[in-house]
Enzyme design. Structure first.
Site, PDB file in Angstrom:
ATOM      1  N   HIS A 145      43.255  32.875  57.895  1.00 22.38           N
ATOM      2  CA  HIS A 145      44.266  31.942  57.390  1.00 22.38           C
ATOM      3  C   HIS A 145      45.199  31.542  58.514  1.00 22.38           C
ATOM      4  O   HIS A 145      45.710  32.390  59.227  1.00 22.38           O
ATOM      5  CB  HIS A 145      45.037  32.629  56.259  1.00 22.38           C
ATOM      6  N   GLU A 167      36.671  37.786  43.765  1.00 22.12           N
ATOM      7  CA  GLU A 167      36.431  37.826  45.209  1.00 22.12           C
ATOM      8  C   GLU A 167      35.296  38.786  45.563  1.00 22.12           C
ATOM      9  O   GLU A 167      34.704  38.695  46.636  1.00 22.12           O
ATOM     10  CB  GLU A 167      37.727  38.205  45.939  1.00 22.12           C
ATOM     11  N   GLY A 180      38.210  47.118  37.963  1.00 18.84           N
ATOM     12  CA  GLY A 180      39.150  46.186  38.577  1.00 18.84           C
ATOM     13  C   GLY A 180      39.873  45.385  37.515  1.00 18.84           C
ATOM     14  O   GLY A 180      39.267  44.923  36.537  1.00 18.84           O
ATOM     15  N   LEU A 197      42.117  31.902  42.964  1.00 21.61           N
ATOM     16  CA  LEU A 197      42.691  32.206  41.654  1.00 21.61           C
ATOM     17  C   LEU A 197      41.884  31.484  40.586  1.00 21.61           C
ATOM     18  O   LEU A 197      41.564  32.035  39.530  1.00 21.61           O
ATOM     19  CB  LEU A 197      44.157  31.768  41.606  1.00 21.61           C
ATOM     20  N   ARG A 225      41.566  25.460  56.167  1.00 23.01           N
ATOM     21  CA  ARG A 225      42.058  26.624  56.898  1.00 23.01           C
ATOM     22  C   ARG A 225      41.286  26.913  58.171  1.00 23.01           C
ATOM     23  O   ARG A 225      41.875  27.254  59.194  1.00 23.01           O
ATOM     24  CB  ARG A 225      41.973  27.838  55.983  1.00 23.01           C
ATOM     25  N   GLY A 285      39.074  40.781  36.728  1.00 21.71           N
ATOM     26  CA  GLY A 285      38.839  41.908  35.820  1.00 21.71           C
ATOM     27  C   GLY A 285      39.695  41.850  34.568  1.00 21.71           C
ATOM     28  O   GLY A 285      39.200  42.071  33.453  1.00 21.71           O
TER      29      GLY A 285
END
Ligand SMILES: Cc1cc2nc3c(=O)[nH]c(=O)nc-3n(C[C@H](O)[C@H](O)[C@H](O)COP(=O)(O)OP(=O)(O)OC[C@H]3O[C@@H](n4cnc5c(N)ncnc54)[C@H](O)[C@@H]3O)c2cc1C
Ligand code: SF4
Ligand code: FES
Lengths: 265, 645
Positions: free
Chosen positions: B267, B433, B41, B449, B338, B46
């Protein structure tokens, strides 16, 4: 929730088993297509019907399906990413076409982008150009605080505009010379405008241009087709900037060589 | 059932990571080049890990299934990345970011991990700026910030609506530099199909070359899985079409525990579904809730007229609008986390006050912002999102409010890892993730992120060295029988898939699975519904192996085969998610059990019985998985009912 104004279309699709075999157009019917579908969703429908007949689906590259990964391509009715400006194929919706229309779908055509299968091409040349110099040589850790260097907003915004290139290759596909200048200049400009990119500004442009030439891309004759077809509206001013940097770089090198010779070492 | 050790260092929160770093063993610089590291990844996690490890001197082999590392799904992240820089002088601090994240995750994450995440967040922004990432700036030339849900400070750094793209291209450039220097060997269009475990340690992987079908084995002293999330188990999600669980799932089947699989994030602001043809859903970034106001009509009658199209949104009088988030949560307003925003949108729809032709939508309205700031200022902040909305819906969001509805977006669950990011299999790590580590039962916006880059740039370069120093630099034995055996297993599976010449396409199975997951394991879950889903998934899976169609051969580009393998894994994962959701008889964050709610309809936790990480252990095909618990200790924060009122 299906809409009743569905469309029937004829597709002429380039099919090619692999890089070694020759390809040809094959005609397909796309029926019951909703105008709300994206172009790739329309191809999904065609592919599902092919699979039901135990036939091989039409191969095309795609991933994000929202216009940002740069993976989708497709040369549609003579335009990379289709007839609409400033969008990628995955953002093109079928409402752009009309019922009964014939749509011609081809891969990107460029010597530096060999066909892998059907509509997918090998764009690894783009990666190799970036590997040649599209970076700032800093290691992880040991960098200054992010707010240590103020960057005027106009410069940051301009650098950002260049940085939005998605590496799709439409500029190459659009160009009669298959030139990669727009793509390369976008990165050269982004880093060349920012203070962080200054130390390697001239070596970068030379390395990237050398790799671009080695990959067999054509030269730029300023026809502007790249800018017109770029889904991210990367401007040709990037190319002028790159040319400037490239010639300054050559000049610096020559001057340095003169000095070197003059000093008699 | 066993209890798991997360290896969180003892001591005060703020000292854990520095002390731990000091206690970790180091690999001598001259020895680093004797180690091969496999990184699967090249998204944020990655690419940052591969580049940083190569800079240290290790030999890295990196893999991705797309044609370039730059295409990883991280590229699509829109809104921003959090960091406790406190550049705005508005009261932010490492501790506040830590606290917001723990609370946002509904107290189902580890204190030690989350504190470290907040601590290294500040370094990430420095690193990205040094690489030339063009973050948004203010007129004075310094970095700009915006606000995200679940916090009352402005700590989100962004690059218009393309933050993920800019961060990934930064990490990609660092990776490219190492490829150029020969320290990273990059394998594109390569899909990892299994992990090789030799004598209890991860020692390599098996891949399929997606161009010619070659099945290859690769050796490494350690294997890092950075393969993203599994939201596509729902078929429709905001994830890229290719995102899948295969790497993590196959590792799970080789013994790696899978933690909290039922924690999925739905979301609140996505473009609603319009029809069965849809292949994915598109997110409208959370950042829009800085300026957009969420509302639904006050009465069913007005909603009815909006659905039929006899009136338009801007014709609904102010008094007839219910700005339900502002009404119910006055202190956070439109910026509640969310899970809360999504559940409230669903309530409006359940209440027959949904809008749009299908009735499955509420409004996100910018009229006030456009009035207050001007159209140009709004365009400068969100232009690309407005354009995207317009392309998809053919409606101009500058004129009419956006119609939005929740959609699957992110998976907090993933491979279980300890504080060192190591799975329970020595030598096998999971980053980004792909792991379950830092977000508890609900992730705050702009924190994925941050976590991906924290893992790759600032955590793994330290923690991996400790393991490598322990095993020593002896070359990996490529002749170990585990390599041939794992390769053969992979070939057998491919042959089975290719022999399937039934009547239903793999995509149709995927869509059916998605319907089941969304209906019973989506925004509201019940004992009854989940039990039903379990049966449905089992039946669907059995049918898949009997009736699916896979076309073509192995020795060529074959998207049908690729997809078949991925859907086969989703069909197994789906059942585990349901098992996990059934087991967790409490509501927390994104996991909402209708049986467990407060009188106001908020998620009601049961800390006495469920303050643990559920780590599932695979026991063989069609065998029930075994639950292992990692008890969550809260030494520093006081567990409260989350309130955003
Ligand atoms: C639309 C959208 C917007 C988002 N916006 C934000 C945001 O504003 N802020 C925020 O913090 N988060 C955001 N997120 C979440 C965030 O983008 C992701 O969680 C994060 O980028 C994941 O990064 P990653 O490196 O873990 O995985 P990814 O970026 O998904 O990368 C996965 C990599 O693994 C590779 N891979 C997977 N399987 C295999 C295999 N079997 N073999 C070989 N390679 C494999 C892929 O090729 C790819 O390179 C958003 C997510 C979405 C969907
Ligand atoms: S310059 Fe434009 S057309 Fe060319 S690769 Fe970049 S985004 Fe695509
Ligand atoms: S599929 Fe990503 S840009 Fe089109």
């Amino acid at each position: 929730m299906s809409t009743n104004n569905n469309m029937n279309l004829t597709l002429k699709v380039w099919r090619q088993k692999n890089a070694e075999t020759r390809g040809a157009f094959v005609t397909y019917k796309a029926e019951g297509i909703s105008p709300d579908m994206s172009f790739l969703e329309m191809l999904d429908v065609v592919n599902e019907s092919l699979i039901h007949k135990q036939d091989e689906p039409i191969h095309f590259d795609h991933d994000c399906r929202e216009g940002i990964c740069g993976m989708c391509s497709l040369y549609i009715n003579g335009h990379p990413h289709g007839p609409k400006n400033a969008i990628t194929t995955c953002q093109l919706h079928m409402r752009t076409f009309h019922d009964g229309e014939t749509i011609v779908i081809e891969p990107w055509r460029a010597a530096a982008f060999p066909v892998i299968k059907d509509l997918a091409v090998d764009r690894s040349a783009f990666d190799r150009i970036q590997q040649a110099g599209g970076f700032v040589s800093v290691n992880t850790g040991g960098v200054p605080d992010a707010n240590e260097i103020a960057i005027p907003k106009v410069i940051a915004d301009e650098a950002f505009n260049s940085a939005t290139c998605i590496g799709c290759g439409a500029c190459v596909a659009a160009c009669k010379n298959a030139s990669a200048m727009l793509f390369v200049s976008a990165k050269v400009t982004q880093l060349g405008m920012l203070p962080q990119g200054q130390p390697e500004r001239y070596s970068r442009v030379q390395a990237m241009v050398a790799q671009m030439d080695a990959e067999g891309f054509g030269s730029c004759t300023n026809t502007g087709a790249c800018e017109a077809e770029c889904p991210k509206e990367i401007k040709m001013t990037n190319i002028s900037r790159m040319n400037n940097d490239y010639f300054s770089a050559k000049l610096f090198r020559e001057e340095a060589m003169h000095e070197h010779a003059a000093s008699g070492e | 059932m066993s209890l798991l050790d997360a290896k969180i260092p003892a001591g005060p929160l703020a000292e854990k990571w520095s002390k731990h770093k000091f206690n970790l063993k180091l690999v001598n610089p001259a020895n680093k080049r004797k180690y091969d590291i496999i990184v699967v990844g090249t998204g944020l996690a990655g690419a940052s890990a591969a580049a940083s490890l190569a800079e240290l001197g290790y030999n890295v082999k990196a893999f991705c299934f797309q044609d370039s590392p730059r295409r990883a799904h991280s590229i699509a992240a829109q809104g921003g990345i959090n960091a406790a820089k406190n550049y705005q002088n508005d009261g932010d601090s490492v501790y506040r970011l830590f606290y917001d994240t723990i609370k946002g995750g509904d107290y189902r994450a580890r204190e030690g991990n989350v504190y470290r995440l907040a601590e290294v967040s500040v370094n990430i922004i420095d690193q990205c700026v040094a690489q030339g990432v063009p973050f948004a700036r203010e007129y004075g030339g310094l970095l700009d910030n915006r606000s995200f849900g679940g916090s009352q400070v402005s700590r989100t750094f962004y690059a218009r609506g393309q933050t993920g793209q800019q961060l990934l291209l930064g990490a990609y450039s660092a990776l490219n530099r190492q490829i150029h220097l020969g320290k990273v060997k990059m394998y594109t269009r390569s899909e990892m199909l299994d992990v090789v475990i030799a004598d209890g340690h991860a020692k390599g992987i098996v891949t399929r070359n997606l161009i010619n079908g070659n099945i290859d084995t690769h050796t490494g002293h350690a294997v890092l899985l950075c393969t993203g999330g599994y939201g596509n188990v729902f078929y429709l999600s905001t994830n890229a079409a290719g995102s899948n669980v295969t790497a993590a799932w196959r590792a799970h089947k080789r013994g790696a525990f899978f933690a909290n699989p039922c924690y999925t994030q739905i979301h609140p602001t996505c473009i609603p579904v319009t029809g069965d043809h849809q292949s994915k859903l598109t997110l409208m970034s959370e950042s829009l809730r800085n300026d957009g106001r969420v509302w639904a009509p006050k009465t069913v009658e007005i909603a009815e007229q909006l659905r039929k199209g006899t009136i338009k949104a801007d014709q609904v009088k102010e008094d007839d609008r219910d700005y339900f988030l502002e009404r119910k949560y006055p202190s956070f307003g439109n910026l509640v986390p969310r899970d809360v925003a999504s559940r409230n949108a669903k309530e409006m729809v359940d209440d027959k006050r949904g809008v749009g032709a299908s009735g499955f939508a509420v409004f996100l309205d910018f009229a006030d912002a456009i009035h207050r700031l001007g159209k140009d200022a709004v365009a400068a902040k969100y232009g690309n999102l407005f354009d995207m909305y317009y392309q998809i819906t053919d409606e101009d969001p500058y004129k009419q409010p956006m119609r939005i509805y929740p959609a699957v977006h992110y998976t907090m669950g993933g491979l279980w890892v300890d504080y060192n990011l190591s799975t329970n299999i020595p030598g096998l790590y999971a980053l980004g993730e792909c792991n379950f580590s830092d977000h508890g039962a609900n992730r705050l916006g702009a924190s994925a992120l941050m976590q991906g880059l924290a893992d790759g740039y600032f955590v793994i370069p330290y923690t991996l060295g400790d393991y490598l120093a322990t095993i020593g630099p002896k070359p990996v034995d490529a002749k170990h029988p585990a390599f041939e055996k794992t390769k053969q297993d992979t070939i057998n599976l491919i042959n089975t898939l290719l022999s399937m010449k039934g009547t239903k396409t793999v995509n149709e199975y995927h869509r059916d699975l998605g319907h089941i997951m969304w209906e019973y394991c989506g925004m509201a879950r019940t004992e009854e519904g989940l039990t039903k889903a379990k049966g449905l998934i089992k039946a669907l899976r059995e049918d898949f192996w009997k009736n699916a169609i896979v076309v073509g051969a192995n020795e060529e580009v074959n998207a049908s085969l690729e997809k078949a393998g991925r859907v086969a894994d989703f069909l197994e994962l789906g059942e585990l998610m349901v098992d996990d959701a059934l087991m967790r008889r409490e509501s927390c964050g994104g996991h909402f059990r209708l049986e467990s709610q407060t009188p106001e309809g908020e998620a009601l936790r049961d800390d006495d019985n469920f303050a643990f990480v559920a780590a599932w252990e695979y026991k063989g095909d069609n065998q029930p998985e075994v639950l292992n618990k990692e008890i969550l200790d809260f030494e520093f924060v006081h567990l409260t009912q989350r309130s955003y009122k």
